[in-house]
Structure formats: C-alpha cells, structure tokens
Design an enzyme around this catalytic site. Structure first.
Site, PDB file in Angstrom:
ATOM      1  N   TYR A 197       0.833  -1.166  -0.347  1.00 12.05           N
ATOM      2  CA  TYR A 197      -0.102   0.149  -0.108  1.00 12.05           C
ATOM      3  C   TYR A 197       0.667   1.443   0.096  1.00 12.05           C
ATOM      4  O   TYR A 197       0.683   2.255  -0.849  1.00 12.05           O
ATOM      5  CB  TYR A 197      -0.903   0.019   1.094  1.00 12.05           C
ATOM      6  CG  TYR A 197      -2.134  -1.000   1.063  1.00 12.05           C
ATOM      7  CD1 TYR A 197      -3.084  -1.032   0.158  1.00 12.05           C
ATOM      8  CD2 TYR A 197      -2.030  -2.199   2.112  1.00 12.05           C
ATOM      9  CE1 TYR A 197      -4.028  -2.264   0.021  1.00 12.05           C
ATOM     10  CE2 TYR A 197      -2.984  -3.281   2.027  1.00 12.05           C
ATOM     11  CZ  TYR A 197      -3.906  -3.293   1.010  1.00 12.05           C
ATOM     12  OH  TYR A 197      -4.495  -4.245   0.882  1.00 12.05           O
ATOM     13  N   PRO A 204     -11.152  -0.753  -2.081  1.00  6.79           N
ATOM     14  CA  PRO A 204     -12.506  -1.772  -2.478  1.00  6.79           C
ATOM     15  C   PRO A 204     -13.661  -1.161  -1.871  1.00  6.79           C
ATOM     16  O   PRO A 204     -13.585  -0.068  -1.025  1.00  6.79           O
ATOM     17  CB  PRO A 204     -12.315  -3.096  -1.618  1.00  6.79           C
ATOM     18  CG  PRO A 204     -11.462  -2.784  -0.390  1.00  6.79           C
ATOM     19  CD  PRO A 204     -10.448  -1.430  -0.805  1.00  6.79           C
ATOM     20  N   HIS A 236      -7.826   0.959   2.019  1.00  2.97           N
ATOM     21  CA  HIS A 236      -7.731  -0.597   2.469  1.00  2.97           C
ATOM     22  C   HIS A 236      -6.242  -0.897   3.492  1.00  2.97           C
ATOM     23  O   HIS A 236      -6.317  -1.927   3.883  1.00  2.97           O
ATOM     24  CB  HIS A 236      -7.309  -1.457   1.029  1.00  2.97           C
ATOM     25  CG  HIS A 236      -7.660  -2.938   1.028  1.00  2.97           C
ATOM     26  ND1 HIS A 236      -8.048  -3.593   2.305  1.00  2.97           N
ATOM     27  CD2 HIS A 236      -7.588  -3.820  -0.095  1.00  2.97           C
ATOM     28  CE1 HIS A 236      -8.184  -4.751   2.113  1.00  2.97           C
ATOM     29  NE2 HIS A 236      -8.121  -5.087   0.757  1.00  2.97           N
ATOM     30  N   SER A 261     -10.414 -12.630  -4.687  1.00  3.14           N
ATOM     31  CA  SER A 261     -10.668 -12.750  -3.435  1.00  3.14           C
ATOM     32  C   SER A 261     -11.948 -13.128  -3.043  1.00  3.14           C
ATOM     33  O   SER A 261     -12.888 -12.708  -3.789  1.00  3.14           O
ATOM     34  CB  SER A 261     -10.565 -11.301  -2.708  1.00  3.14           C
ATOM     35  OG  SER A 261     -10.718 -11.422  -1.154  1.00  3.14           O
TER      36      SER A 261
END
Length: 636
Positions: A110, A123, A349, A565
C-alpha cells in the site's frame, strides 16, 4: 511508547509499538484483552520456500527462462550462501518484532504504491438499493446508519466485540482482532515517495468526537458527542437536514478539494503541501484527518441502478461530473447514501482487510434491522451546535491541480470495465455435496475461465488470512497451479482425449492442490511474504539486490493478472475492487447457498482483457464442472 512517531499537527502517533512489555492493538492505545492469545508469525523454512517458488512458476514461464531461474534460485539457496544469511537476519528480526513481515508488507502492498486510491486500491461494499421517496428519507436512513456506527464504536471502545474464530481451514482458532480498532481511528497520509498510516492515540489527545458529512462537494463537521453523550438519532437527523440545507444555500461554495484525494498519491501529497501553507486549510485538513468517518450524501446519478452501475458508482463516484468529488479517499470508512437509493461503503484498504470491513458492515445492517428508527421517541439535546462547514483558501497553484485531478478521475471512470454477474445454477451448498471446497472449486473455475479465454495460465493472487498470528494480515495463495492448468487444458483443448472420469480426476487433483496451498498459506507457510522479507532484508542491509529478485521470472511472479478474493456475506451486499495491473482482472466472489455472485473488473484500454467475455467463459466453466460432477454421480 517506543517505536512510535508523534505527528503534532493531528495529535497522532505513527506506527506501532513492538518492544514494550504490554502488547497493544496496532492503531490503538488499548491493551489486547487477556483472553486473546495468538502466536507470532513464523519465518518459513528457506529451502521449502525456494522449492515452492520454482514449482509455482515452472509452468508459467518458457522452459529456457525457467532453467535460468532454477540456477539463480539454487545459487541463492546454497549452503553458506546469500539466502541463508538473509534468512538468519529475518529470524533475528522475528525475535524483536511482533510480526516480522508487517511493516515490509504494508509498505510494499500500500504505502509505496503511487497509484490513485479509487479503483486501483480502495475496495467497496455495495449495500442493498434503497427506495427513498423523498430526500428526507435518505437523511433518515443516514441518521439511522450513523447511530449504528456510534453503537459499534462504543462496542469497540469498551472491548466488548467478541473474538473472531477461524472458519474452514482455521476452524475454531482465535484470530487477532487488532484490525477492528483501525476502522475509525486511522488515516492514510499522502507522501511524496511513501504514504504513512496514521493512528489516533487517545492517550495524547481525546479520540475524535465528530464525523465529516460530504454534500454537494462541500464538507461539514458534525459533532456526534455532546456533554459526553452520543447524539440521539433524532438529533442526528436534525443536524443532517441542516447540513443539506446549508449545502444548498451556501453563499460561498468552496472548490471541490476532495478531488485532490482521488489523484495519484505523489500528486495529492504535492497539493496537500500547498494547501497547508494556509492556517484555514490546515484546520480543515485536521478535522478531516481526525474524524471518525465520512458520510457522503450523494446526488442522483441518473443511471439505472443495476448491480454493475451501483458497483461502479461506489468505486469512483461517477467521476468529477457526478459525485467523485464528494469523497475524501484517505479516510478508511466512507458511508455513501445517494438520494436515488444507491448506497455503499468506500474503504481505504491499508488499515484492515475485507473480512473485517464486512463484519463491521453486517453488524451495522443487523443493528438497523433490529433497532427501528427512533426519530420520534428519543430525547433531544436542547441546543444543538450548528454543523460547521470546512473552509478552504485556494491559491492560484491549486486550480490547475484540481483540473488535472478531475481529468484523471474522468479518464479512470471511462477506463473501468466492470461486470457484476450472479450465477444462479447452483451455489456453495451443491459444491459441498460433491465433497469439494467451494473456495478451491471457484478458484479452479477462474483458472479454467482465464485459460479458455486467453489460452494460457498467469500469475494469480488469492488473499489468505493470516490473522491467526499477531498483527497478521494476508499472504498469497498461488492459485495458478500446474494441476489447475492440466484440468483447464483437458476441458478446453480436448487433447489428449480424456474420459469424463479422467477429467473429473483432474478436477479433484486441482482442487486438492488449491486446498493444500491454502492450508500452508493460513499456517504462515506460503512463499510471497517470505520472499518479500528476504528482498527487503537485503535492502535494509544496504546490499545489492540479489539476482533472484531482479530475475524476469520473479517480476512475472508478482505481476498478478488475476487478482482474486472470496468475500462472503450473510447480508444482502457484495464487495468489488479494480484490477491491480493494467492488463489484469480483479475478480471478487461471494458464494451463497444457491448462487455465486462475481464482480469482475478490468481496464477498457487494455486489448488483453474484457470483463464481459471473461464472465461468459466463467459461466461456461461453472456449468461444465457441474455437468462433470453430475455424470459421475453428483449433480444439482
């Protein structure tokens, strides 16, 4: 607390304490409850990781390239060699850190990433479509939702949240709960080269007692605690109505500063450095960065509210001409309530994983169902302080940056190719009746769909929770196994000609290989975090990058064309996200008893991808796999 850096402008500590005798939740000054005892993440065996690495890549790269890679890996892992030295340093790091890979992983995944957050990183959860008849209905829903958030925050603050226990491969094992305490107390601060995850510390400064409401691209401070008590739902409704009227009637409309947070991280950091030259802007940024969460009151999009359109609107807000500026993407939790009934949650996230987000949202929805609207019955604070608009002083330097941010977001909106598809022929219950793991089965179907469409196998990422360990986040299940490729070829190419019984065996072999890798991953024995740790340790020791990490095969192994995922839910909602590489797909799936919901994303400017076609091939694969099971004694 040692190991923390204080950020004076926002009264926060950055990082976490890994040395002190008392263990603390990362991002909180609250000690871990004594009932939660989880082990430290182990450092995998070096030879085991290198062997698995070669096995995972042998069928994904040309033979000559693999021969070169094999020689490089063997040299790296030779007795007394570079690999063993780095391994020893990793083991020493493990002894002194709560989690040896956490900081390496957070930065690599990240904080070092310079791409814009919307679509590329953040997300979203798409909530059930609401049938608001008036704008007041939307405000009423927002007040009810904020009331649920405050109730959940109280549960967190008093540490009354039950400890999660593993499912499936982790059945019954207690899980680290630290990520929950980042939901409303963290912030991603943009940096010129690297972002910083900032954690509020109430031992330094009282925890935030306000939320920020975004309306018509303006931001307003709503104090949710007065005289040490949370506002009632009735008072929240009153304040939200005031904000809506203020946004409609504001004489001075400020520039849509939220657009800047949708830009690349370096560009936003540069713009922020300009903004903070002025004290008014510093004050506004401070309120945004310290708030509990954002509530985004959106204008109607004008689009049919299909699953696909609602997912797109959550991911990017419809761009600068829609609600794209009615956001502050650095904040982990943004609750979006559209007056047309399009609702959801946008998540930054870096502080927590999807399952933590889902558990939080499901708590809120269940609370709202079980706690009817209380606008009429609740006691009211006699004199509510008026919500305060955030003010901005926009220098001439900011105007072209806003225009550039708007242009990039507009291009991102046009480039997103997203398809939400509900497969209704069967769901996870049918798969279980075949004595197969639903997750492994779906992963094999995704591999088969990609092969059917593109006639090759590619490096694939499936997130595996490692929350059974302290500060555990995720590792990667490498789903592109040799066994999955063999099955895909048998189903697609028809060469060699195999019987249904033989193809079923290949399916079972592929599911077994996927399941075995999953078991290793959740036990902390997967390869991606370990290889990352070895690479970063070499960097930390100021060594030249080892050849294993400059090799083309390693580059290919980390170019995740399929990013997947499983995000299951028990409430009527679903998760989606964008692809992680320009020529890839993001594939999120939600297995239900009788259906499977897929959200597949890609970029329109890639001539290598098409989400609609991928989904069509996926449907064919799922039907063929069921037919294969049916012919051999199973079936719906």
């Amino acid at each position: 607390m040692s190991g923390l850096r204080f950020l004076p402008s926002s009264g926060c500590y950055i990082g976490s304490d890994s040395q002190s005798k008392c263990q603390f939740w990362r991002g909180s000054n609250q000690p871990v409850p004594e009932t939660v005892i989880v082990p430290k993440l182990p450092v995998p065996d070096l030879q085991h990781t290198l062997k698995m690495y070669l096995k995972s890549m042998k069928h994904l790269v040309p033979e000559e390239k693999f021969k070169k890679t094999k020689a490089i890996v063997e040299k790296f892992g030779a007795p007394g060699g570079l690999g063993e030295m780095l391994q020893q340093n990793l083991q020493q790091r493990s002894e002194s850190k709560t989690n040896w890979v956490y900081d390496y992983w957070l930065e690599d995944m990240y904080l070092n990433n310079r791409l814009a957050l919307p679509v590329n990183s953040s997300p979203v959860i798409v909530l059930p479509k609401q049938n608001f008849k008036t704008d007041s209905d939307a405000i009423r829903y927002a007040a009810h939702l904020v009331s649920a958030v405050l109730e959940y925050k109280t549960v967190l603050d008093t540490h009354k949240l039950p400890v999660d226990h593993g499912q499936g491969q982790l059945a019954g094992i207690p899980l680290c709960m630290g990520q929950y305490y980042n939901l409303f107390t963290s912030y991603r601060l943009p940096g010129l080269k690297k972002d910083t995850l900032v954690a509020q510390q109430s031992c330094v400064m009282p925890e935030p007692e306000h939320i920020i409401v975004a309306c018509k691209n303006q931001f307003f401070v709503l104090d949710v605690m007065i005289n040490f008590r949370h506002l009632s739902e009735k008072d929240l409704y009153t304040q939200l109505e005031k904000i809506r009227k203020m946004a409609d009637g504001e004489e001075q409309h400020f520039p849509p500063i939220g657009l800047l947070t949708s830009d690349g991280r370096t560009q936003w950091a540069e713009a922020r450095n300009i903004l903070i030259r002025d004290s008014t802007n510093r004050d506004s940024l401070d309120m945004l960065e310290r708030c509990l969460c954002l509530v985004c009151l959106d204008e109607p999009s004008g689009l049919p509210l299909t699953d696909t359109n609602r997912a797109c609107l959550m991911l990017h807000g419809g761009g600068p001409g829609g609600n794209g500026a009615n956001r502050w993407y650095d904040k982990p939790m943004q609750f979006v309530i559209g007056s047309d009934g399009c609702c959801g949650v946008v998540c930054e996230h870096s502080p927590f994983e999807g399952i933590v987000l889902v558990q939080c949202i499901e708590y809120l929805l269940k609370y709202m169902k079980g706690s009817p609207c209380k606008l009429q019955r609740a006691a009211s604070v006699s004199e509510l302080p008026a919500p305060r608009p955030l003010r901005w002083k926009s220098s001439p330097e900011i105007q072209p940056l806003l225009a550039a941010s708007a242009d990039k977001l507009d291009r991102l909106v046009k480039n997103l190719d997203l398809t939400v598809f509900k497969f209704t022929k069967y769901g996870k219950d049918h798969i279980k009746r075949q004595r197969m793991s639903p997750d492994a089965y779906i992963q094999v179907a995704l591999q088969s769909a990609y092969y059917r469409y593109h006639r090759k196998a590619v490096s694939t990422y499936e997130s595996a929770s490692i929350r059974r360990f302290q500060d555990g986040r995720v590792d990667n299940i490498r789903s592109a196994t040799f066994e999955a490729l063999a099955f895909s070829k048998a189903m697609t190419d028809g060469k060699p000609k195999l019987s249904d019984e033989e193809r079923l065996k290949l399916l079972k072999d592929a599911i077994k290989a996927q399941t075995n890798y999953t078991v290793l991953a959740v036990a902390g024995q997967a390869i991606d975090n370990h290889l990352l740790g070895l690479r970063e340790m070499a960097k930390e020791l100021r060594m030249e990058t080892p050849e294993i990490f400059t090799d083309d095969t390693y580059t290919a192994s980390n170019h995740f064309i399929l990013s997947t995922s499983q995000v299951p839910t028990t409430e009527d909602m679903f998760c989606c996200y964008g692809p992680v590489v320009p020529d890839g797909y993001g594939a999120c799936y939600n297995p239900q008893p009788d259906t499977i919901l897929f959200s597949v994303s890609s970029f329109s400017d890639s001539d290598q991808t098409c989400s609609h076609m991928f989904v069509k091939h996926l449907e064919v694969c799922l039907l063929e796999m069921e037919s294969l099971c049916c012919k051999n004694g199973g079936g719906v």
